[in-house]
Design a protein around this motif. Structure first.
Motif, mmCIF file in Angstrom:
data_model
loop_
_atom_site.group_PDB
_atom_site.id
_atom_site.type_symbol
_atom_site.label_atom_id
_atom_site.label_comp_id
_atom_site.label_asym_id
_atom_site.label_seq_id
_atom_site.Cartn_x
_atom_site.Cartn_y
_atom_site.Cartn_z
ATOM 1 N N ARG A 292 11.204 -24.620 13.425
ATOM 2 C CA ARG A 292 12.420 -25.131 14.051
ATOM 3 C C ARG A 292 13.427 -24.036 14.402
ATOM 4 O O ARG A 292 14.111 -24.127 15.419
ATOM 5 C CB ARG A 292 13.075 -26.168 13.133
ATOM 6 N N ASP A 293 13.520 -23.017 13.584
ATOM 7 C CA ASP A 293 14.517 -21.981 13.827
ATOM 8 C C ASP A 293 14.200 -21.235 15.125
ATOM 9 O O ASP A 293 13.057 -20.834 15.371
ATOM 10 C CB ASP A 293 14.546 -20.996 12.655
ATOM 11 N N GLU A 294 15.215 -21.040 15.948
ATOM 12 C CA GLU A 294 14.987 -20.432 17.258
ATOM 13 C C GLU A 294 14.494 -18.997 17.156
ATOM 14 O O GLU A 294 13.791 -18.513 18.054
ATOM 15 C CB GLU A 294 16.278 -20.481 18.085
#
Length: 431
Positions: A349-351
């Protein structure tokens, strides 16, 4: 090509026919074992209109006997069915609505035959009534047998590929979506020929009829294979949780958050007592044999959005073999560790770090995209379960899978447990 005649299927009366048998988040360590915030447990269930063809049907009257020598008689099947579809006597289960198709335990429906006299076997051509009749109910259930019919398929190549997100016991919604995609007919039978269908795991808990979902998937697996396609499934963390609750119950295990039990974790994560009452050995055996990951048409299919798969091997075969071997040891602590690792989420999820986590999996196991369930799309979009703890607003409507992590990951859990959408999607996506 030779086409079989009815003579090829004769069942002599001297050898009775046998019945047909089908072989057929936890975030890292805390809070204890609840995957979702209270919003998920309190949310109203999705309301789905009744589907045609699934109302309980009364048993049909017996067909009149037909003499074996009357070859002009219209072929008929024995109408005996297993119509026992009972309303859930326990009312509205946790996280779901009463399901009208919950099956009571049923004895297997055995095949029956009717053949000629012994001295008429020479030169005998059977009618359809002489062939075995195998009973089954529309949605499948414990004790049912399955009637499958071989349908010749085009041998040019495999059929289209579909994936199904987390079902969590919502049988009516699953039937609706499978029918909408043309994968089953109005009676719940496989109708997609040589298509390929993969379930991404999490069949039970939170919804009203997890065992009914498993029974349907097991039956469709047999029917799809007979039609030249296949219907297969991956193991989710809720399969591990249900297996552990059945095998180990209140046996204590030591976790990073203290002492726990599978029984307590199962109930906390939406376990339905009606599912446990109907759970049979055949369900446990089927779940225990599910693979954890597979590569299909350049798509790496997983249940969980985690890199924990890398702990179990450097190839897909190694991962699946290792997990099967560990699960078959029957050790409560080993099974708990499997459950804990595959309940982790949000690795993609983390960009900044998410795309690299996906690439690590793809570089190890192959493929150009990861397709997973487990984490509801509203979670991934930050619509619920936000870091500031704001649970005051509900999720936006989910109308399809979520592509993220620089286009490398496809999320398939539409959030059916929170009145979202159960996703059945054809791959590759058109984006």
């Amino acid at each position: 090509m030779r086409t079989e005649t009815l003579r090829d299927f004769r069942v002599p009366v001297t050898e009775p026919a046998a019945p047909y048998a089908v072989s057929t988040g936890l975030p890292d360590e805390a809070p204890v074992y609840g995957e979702y915030p209270a919003y998920y447990e309190d949310a109203a269930p999705a309301v789905v209109p009744p589907q045609p063809g699934y109302a309980p049907q009364p048993p049909a009257p017996p067909a009149p006997p037909v003499p074996h020598h009357d070859q002009r008689q219209d072929p008929r099947q024995d109408p005996r069915q297993d119509p026992r579809h009972e309303e859930n006597p326990h009312g509205r289960p946790q996280g779901g609505h009463p399901h009208p198709h919950a099956h009571a335990d049923a004895e297997p429906v055995h095949a029956t035959t009717q053949g000629p006299e012994e001295d008429d076997l020479e030169g005998y051509t059977p009618t359809f009534r002489d062939l075995p009749v195998i009973g089954r109910s529309p949605l499948g259930g414990p004790g049912d047998t399955v009637q499958v019919q071989y349908v010749p398929q085009d041998t040019a190549g495999p059929g289209p590929l579909y994936v199904v997100g987390d079902v969590h016991g919502y049988l009516d919604e699953l039937v609706t979506e499978l029918h909408a995609q043309g994968l089953i007919d109005t009676e719940g039978r496989w109708s997609a020929g040589n298509a390929r269908l993969w379930f991404l795991g999490d069949f039970t808990d939170r919804g009203p009829d997890g065992i009914g979902v498993i029974d349907l998937v097991m039956r469709l697996s047999a029917e799809a294979a007979a039609a030249g396609g296949y219907c297969k499934a991956l193991m989710g963390n809720h399969e591990l949780l249900l297996i552990g609750a059945k095998r180990f119950g209140d046996t204590p295990v030591v976790s990073g958050a203290g002492t726990a039990t599978f029984q307590a974790a199962w109930l906390l994560n939406g376990g339905q007592r009606t599912d446990m009452e109907r759970l049979q050995d055949v369900h446990i055996q089927w779940m225990s044999r599910l693979d954890a990951t597979v590569l299909e048409e350049d798509h790496l299919l997983l249940h969980s959005d985690t890199t924990a798969y890398l702990d179990y091997g450097d190839s897909i075969e190694d991962v699946n073999d290792t997990i099967h071997e560990l699960l078959n040891r029957g050790d409560v602590d080993i099974t708990w560790d499997l459950f804990r690792k595959f309940t982790k989420r949000f690795a993609f999820r983390d960009e900044e770090t998410g795309p690299q986590a996906v690439r690590e999996l793809l570089d190890t196991y192959g493929g150009s995209r990861v397709v997973h369930g487990h984490s509801p799309i509203p979670y991934l979009l930050g619509e619920v379960g936000t870091e500031d703890g704001d649970e005051s607003r509900g999720p936006e409507a989910v109308d399809g899978p979520h592509v993220y992590a620089d286009g490398l990951a496809i999320a398939m859990d539409g959030g059916v447990t929170m009145a979202g959408k159960l996703l059945v999607v054809r791959l590759p996506l058109s984006d």
